[in-house]
Design an enzyme around this catalytic site. Structure first.
Site, PDB file in Angstrom:
ATOM      1  N   SER A  11       0.863  -1.187   0.000  1.00  0.00           N
ATOM      2  CA  SER A  11       0.000   0.000   0.000  1.00  0.00           C
ATOM      3  C   SER A  11       0.895   1.232   0.000  1.00  0.00           C
ATOM      4  O   SER A  11       2.064   1.156   0.404  1.00  0.00           O
ATOM      5  CB  SER A  11      -0.857  -0.007   1.271  1.00  0.00           C
ATOM      6  N   TYR A  15      -2.758  -1.294  10.482  1.00  0.00           N
ATOM      7  CA  TYR A  15      -2.676  -1.477   9.025  1.00  0.00           C
ATOM      8  C   TYR A  15      -1.334  -0.970   8.492  1.00  0.00           C
ATOM      9  O   TYR A  15      -0.646  -1.670   7.729  1.00  0.00           O
ATOM     10  CB  TYR A  15      -3.839  -0.739   8.365  1.00  0.00           C
TER      11      TYR A  15
END
Ligand code: NAI
Ligand code: BGC
Length: 269
Positions: free
Chosen positions: A154, A167
């Site tokens: 990401s 995350y």
């Protein structure tokens, strides 16, 4: 699309929705036989629908259940695919989720769930894939590399993300998992790279695009001024899985409409 992946077997984890589904479709269009993984009964129907789209478009593949956090299931999953097709050539470590909370309110369960799926799941699947690549050795008739692993990371392996610390930590972990594997297995011609998407329109970030207000606010973070689509990621996955990227390993490739270019610095600084 050119059949640059013809004759290759690709596992895509978490492929019953979003980016995983888009990647499975793109790899299949490029000639790979795809294994559309889903974690449990509640996502089987969606996985079947992804496979139907693939076969309707002339592609080939199967659906296969496996919870990537469960070592026994991962072992059986890879063994079953290898028994059916003889080997695997490509792993797309895509399964992932968010459990967002302010850090001071984050529960251990929220922390563990994210680390287990996003990081430990990638470890278990990468280990199973590398074991198979080492067992099988080169397959020069189908690919210059002995095997390819693509980790779905990401922009948040680089951009800190308050309110999503679990995350961001998981994706930071994926970055060094990927780089260390590329270093350790480069001499065996196993290529390992990461895709680092910005905002892609999928169920994981529905709240960021489901209303015009939310979408408008998201655009202030994206210089290219559109939300990404799973097919954007699918196109990059085909390139990273194919011989066209044979000299690329250990790389994090950002695909984010410029999100990491820090637009807020454009007018001043
Ligand atoms: P999504 O929610 O549509 O897909 C996640 C998939 O992972 C689902 O199909 C889900 O069933 C699967 N999954 C969850 N737990 C699993 C488990 N234990 N075993 C196997 N599969 C499991 O969301 P999206 O956006 O498609 O996410 C895919 C990946 O892309 C994730 O790793 C996410 O972190 C990453 N990503 C997404 C971005 C976005 O903006 N949508 C941006 C950057 C990265
Ligand atoms: C997250 C999404 C978010 C995107 C950009 C991804 O890793 O899963 O929720 O929209 O990053 O911030």
């Amino acid at each position: 699309m050119d059949q640059v992946l013809k004759g290759q077997i690709a596992i895509i984890t978490g492929a019953s929705s979003g980016i995983g589904a888009g990647v499975a479709k793109s790899l299949a269009l490029a000639g790979a036989t795809v294994v559309v993984n889903y974690p449990g009964d509640s996502s089987k129907e969606a996985a079947d629908a992804v496979l139907s789209e693939i076969t309707d478009a002339g592609g080939t593949g199967i659906v296969a259940q496996c919870d990537v956090t469960n070592e026994e299931q991962v072992t059986k999953f890879f063994a079953d695919v290898i028994a059916q097709y003889g080997t695997i050539d490509i792993l797309v470590n895509n399964a992932g989720l968010q459990r967002d909370a302010k850090f001071d309110e984050m529960t251990l369960e929220q922390w563990n769930t994210v680390i287990n799926v996003n990081l430990t799941g990638q470890f278990l699947c990468a280990r199973a894939a590398i074991r198979e690549f080492l067992r099988r050795g080169p397959r020069p008739d189908v690919s210059a590399a002995t095997g390819k692993i693509i980790c779905m990371s990401s922009v948040h392996e680089a951009i800190p993300w308050g309110g999503h610390v679990n995350y961001a930590a998981s994706k930071g972990g994926v970055k060094l998992l990927m780089q260390s594997l590329a270093q350790e297995y480069g001499d065996r011609h196993i290529r390992v790279n990461s895709i680092c998407p910005g905002a892609i329109q999928t169920p994981i970030n529905k709240s960021a695009w489901e209303t015009p207000q939310a979408l408008n606010s998201l655009m202030s973070l994206i210089p290219y001024n559109r939300i990404g689509q799973p097919s954007d990621i699918g196109n990059l996955a085909v390139f990273l899985a194919s011989d066209q990227s044979d000299y690329i390993t250990g790389a994090s490739i950002f695909i984010d409409g410029g999100m990491t270019v820090l637009e807020s610095f454009a007018a001043n600084g």
